[in-house]
Design a protein around this motif. Structure first.
Motif, PDB file in Angstrom:
ATOM      1  N   LEU A   1       0.823  -1.208   0.000  1.00 32.96           N
ATOM      2  CA  LEU A   1       0.000   0.000   0.000  1.00 32.96           C
ATOM      3  C   LEU A   1       0.858   1.259   0.000  1.00 32.96           C
ATOM      4  N   LEU A   2       1.848   1.311   0.875  1.00 32.87           N
ATOM      5  CA  LEU A   2       2.713   2.490   0.947  1.00 32.87           C
ATOM      6  C   LEU A   2       3.532   2.646  -0.333  1.00 32.87           C
ATOM      7  N   LEU A   3       4.000   1.532  -0.880  1.00 31.55           N
ATOM      8  CA  LEU A   3       4.774   1.578  -2.113  1.00 31.55           C
ATOM      9  C   LEU A   3       3.929   2.110  -3.267  1.00 31.55           C
ATOM     10  N   LEU A   4       2.697   1.656  -3.354  1.00 31.26           N
ATOM     11  CA  LEU A   4       1.822   2.068  -4.452  1.00 31.26           C
ATOM     12  C   LEU A   4       1.517   3.570  -4.401  1.00 31.26           C
ATOM     13  N   TRP A   5       1.197   4.090  -3.219  1.00 32.66           N
ATOM     14  CA  TRP A   5       0.905   5.522  -3.126  1.00 32.66           C
ATOM     15  C   TRP A   5       2.152   6.359  -3.387  1.00 32.66           C
ATOM     16  N   GLY A   6       3.307   5.857  -2.981  1.00 33.69           N
ATOM     17  CA  GLY A   6       4.547   6.566  -3.287  1.00 33.69           C
ATOM     18  C   GLY A   6       4.807   6.632  -4.785  1.00 33.69           C
ATOM     19  N   ILE A   7       4.594   5.514  -5.464  1.00 31.27           N
ATOM     20  CA  ILE A   7       4.789   5.473  -6.919  1.00 31.27           C
ATOM     21  C   ILE A   7       3.773   6.382  -7.611  1.00 31.27           C
ATOM     22  N   SER A   8       2.533   6.373  -7.122  1.00 28.40           N
ATOM     23  CA  SER A   8       1.495   7.212  -7.717  1.00 28.40           C
ATOM     24  C   SER A   8       1.872   8.693  -7.639  1.00 28.40           C
ATOM     25  N   ALA A   9       2.359   9.124  -6.475  1.00 24.71           N
ATOM     26  CA  ALA A   9       2.757  10.524  -6.318  1.00 24.71           C
ATOM     27  C   ALA A   9       3.961  10.852  -7.193  1.00 24.71           C
ATOM     28  N   TRP A  10       4.912   9.918  -7.283  1.00 31.25           N
ATOM     29  CA  TRP A  10       6.127  10.151  -8.055  1.00 31.25           C
ATOM     30  C   TRP A  10       5.835  10.264  -9.556  1.00 31.25           C
ATOM     31  N   ARG A  11       4.871   9.495 -10.044  1.00 32.70           N
ATOM     32  CA  ARG A  11       4.600   9.462 -11.474  1.00 32.70           C
ATOM     33  C   ARG A  11       3.584  10.513 -11.934  1.00 32.70           C
ATOM     34  N   LEU A  12       2.999  11.249 -11.007  1.00 34.81           N
ATOM     35  CA  LEU A  12       1.976  12.220 -11.388  1.00 34.81           C
ATOM     36  C   LEU A  12       2.484  13.290 -12.363  1.00 34.81           C
TER      37      LEU A  12
ATOM     38  N   TRP B   1       0.355   5.690 -14.647  1.00 34.23           N
ATOM     39  CA  TRP B   1      -0.008   6.323 -13.378  1.00 34.23           C
ATOM     40  C   TRP B   1      -1.392   5.864 -12.930  1.00 34.23           C
ATOM     41  N   ALA B   2      -2.334   5.796 -13.864  1.00 37.55           N
ATOM     42  CA  ALA B   2      -3.688   5.349 -13.516  1.00 37.55           C
ATOM     43  C   ALA B   2      -3.683   3.910 -13.022  1.00 37.55           C
ATOM     44  N   ALA B   3      -2.813   3.067 -13.597  1.00 34.14           N
ATOM     45  CA  ALA B   3      -2.732   1.668 -13.153  1.00 34.14           C
ATOM     46  C   ALA B   3      -2.281   1.587 -11.698  1.00 34.14           C
ATOM     47  N   PHE B   4      -1.231   2.333 -11.357  1.00 35.58           N
ATOM     48  CA  PHE B   4      -0.735   2.296  -9.977  1.00 35.58           C
ATOM     49  C   PHE B   4      -1.725   2.950  -9.009  1.00 35.58           C
ATOM     50  N   THR B   5      -2.330   4.056  -9.432  1.00 30.93           N
ATOM     51  CA  THR B   5      -3.258   4.757  -8.543  1.00 30.93           C
ATOM     52  C   THR B   5      -4.507   3.924  -8.290  1.00 30.93           C
ATOM     53  N   ALA B   6      -5.045   3.310  -9.345  1.00 28.28           N
ATOM     54  CA  ALA B   6      -6.225   2.460  -9.174  1.00 28.28           C
ATOM     55  C   ALA B   6      -5.922   1.284  -8.254  1.00 28.28           C
ATOM     56  N   LEU B   7      -4.716   0.726  -8.387  1.00 25.64           N
ATOM     57  CA  LEU B   7      -4.357  -0.392  -7.509  1.00 25.64           C
ATOM     58  C   LEU B   7      -4.182   0.082  -6.064  1.00 25.64           C
TER      59      LEU B   7
ATOM     60  N   VAL C   1      -5.801   2.605  -4.675  1.00 23.93           N
ATOM     61  CA  VAL C   1      -7.162   2.789  -4.162  1.00 23.93           C
ATOM     62  C   VAL C   1      -7.778   1.438  -3.812  1.00 23.93           C
ATOM     63  N   SER C   2      -7.527   0.459  -4.671  1.00 29.08           N
ATOM     64  CA  SER C   2      -8.055  -0.878  -4.425  1.00 29.08           C
ATOM     65  C   SER C   2      -7.537  -1.439  -3.105  1.00 29.08           C
ATOM     66  N   ARG C   3      -6.249  -1.229  -2.825  1.00 30.95           N
ATOM     67  CA  ARG C   3      -5.665  -1.766  -1.599  1.00 30.95           C
ATOM     68  C   ARG C   3      -6.191  -1.053  -0.357  1.00 30.95           C
ATOM     69  N   VAL C   4      -6.615   0.213  -0.516  1.00 29.12           N
ATOM     70  CA  VAL C   4      -7.209   0.924   0.625  1.00 29.12           C
ATOM     71  C   VAL C   4      -8.441   0.186   1.114  1.00 29.12           C
ATOM     72  N   PHE C   5      -9.227  -0.342   0.167  1.00 27.95           N
ATOM     73  CA  PHE C   5     -10.449  -1.059   0.536  1.00 27.95           C
ATOM     74  C   PHE C   5     -10.183  -2.487   1.004  1.00 27.95           C
TER      75      PHE C   5
END
Length: 359
Positions: A9-20, A33-39, A41-45
């Motif tokens: 989860l932490l890795l995914l949000w870090g990658i999402s912010a880095w790739r924005l 970026w959408a692939a990492f961000t969607a994943l 969000v998915s892990r949050v749930f």
């Protein structure tokens, strides 16, 4: 959530912010970026507090549906990204991806609604999932496996012709996608076994599930980052080439200002433009003196310096011979750039010794 889940989860949000920032400039990077961000969000749930809060608030398994829709969107965006970077100049083959994903979403939502907002619905024994829930999970996992499998196949095939650094990134990405296929295939096999032979009581392996999930996320994130590193290195090399070609280019365009194309653009465009302008300048100099027969950079640099001095002294332009000095590179701009950098270095060195003009 396990330790592995928190790491992911932490890795995914870090990658999402880095790739924005890159996502704002490029369609391909936007898909990644959408692939990492969607994943992410998915892990949050997947977090227990979120799951329990939604169930307590609504009485339905909204967390399950939202988690799965996020994972489905992530796999679809990833497949669109891989298709975009591997197709080259060919027309897009990905137009069918979005309608197909919409159909899968429709099926999942319909099954979710048919089960009264429950997927992991207890029926009979504790932990037993209803048949409609098993079908729902088979559809979901089937789409994930298809997207990851096709993306990994495309990357693996494309890696055969890619440069070494890019090839390493593609192979690592393909390994991550293979781990994703194994992860979802394991879940799918368990669900299929419970659907067909419920008396077996098949259960998922938490260790296998967590390990393959971590390998999937790390493999894809690291593998898709390597092309970015390759692009940064390429831009630095192009800028270095532009700097080295500057003295030779400046001397030629000072004598023949009409050869300057006057275009702006990224470093790749500027470098290509500079190669053309230098070659045009050399062609113009053949009106002053015949170029050397061989393509030795030192000989060509000496000829350029002498011909420029002759052009200044003559004051009028003659008729170019039509022969540009140097080897025939057959359209290989990398080899041509390397050769012209040698010419430019020799020209700068000679000009420094003789006091000829150099900018």
């Amino acid at each position: 959530m396990s330790v592995a889940d928190w790491i992911v989860l932490l890795l995914l949000w870090g990658i999402s912010a880095w790739r924005l920032p890159a996502a704002l400039r490029s369609y391909r990077q936007r898909m990644l970026w959408a692939a990492f961000t969607a994943l992410a969000v998915s892990r949050v749930f997947s977090a227990n507090p979120v799951v329990e809060w939604l169930i307590a608030w609504t009485g339905l398994e909204w967390a399950t549906l939202l988690r799965h829709l996020g994972g489905l969107a992530s796999a679809t965006f990833l497949l669109a990204f891989v298709e975009a970077i591997t197709r080259g100049d060919r027309p897009s083959r990905a137009r069918w991806i979005w309608p197909a994903a919409a159909v899968v979403v429709g099926v999942l939502v319909a099954l979710f609604a048919a089960r009264g907002g429950r997927i992991y619905w207890v029926e009979g024994q504790p932990g037993e999932t209803a048949t409609a829930g098993r079908i729902y999970l088979l559809v979901f996992d089937g789409w994930l496996i298809y997207c990851l499998g096709m993306a990994g196949f495309m990357f693996g095939r494309f890696s055969r012709t890619a440069p070494p650094l890019l090839r390493a990134g593609l192979i690592i990405s393909a390994i991550g996608m293979a781990a994703g296929v194994a992860n979802r295939g394991h879940v799918m096999a368990v669900n299929l076994a419970n659907l067909l032979v419920p008396q077996w009581g098949a259960a998922e392996s938490p260790i296998f599930h967590g390990a393959t999930l971590v390998v999937t996320v790390i493999g894809i994130s690291v593998g898709t980052s390597i092309p970015g590193i390759h692009a940064i290195r390429t831009r630095l090399q192009q800028r270095a080439a532009l700097k080295e070609l500057q003295p030779l280019w400046a001397a030629l365009t000072a004598q023949y200002p009409d050869i300057a194309l006057g275009m702006e653009g990224p470093s790749s465009v500027q470098l290509y433009r500079r190669l053309v302008e230098i070659r045009d300048g050399m062609l113009a100099l053949t009106a002053v003196a015949d170029p050397p027969a061989d393509g030795a950079p030192e000989r060509v640099a000496e000829w350029v310096a002498d011909a420029l001095d002759g052009a200044v002294a003559a004051g009028v332009a003659g008729q170019p011979s039509g022969t540009i000095p140097g080897p025939d590179f057959h359209g290989d701009t990398d080899k041509e750039t390397a050769w012209l950098r040698q010419v430019a270095a020799a020209y700068k060195q000679r000009s420094g010794r003789t006091g000829s003009r150099v900018s």
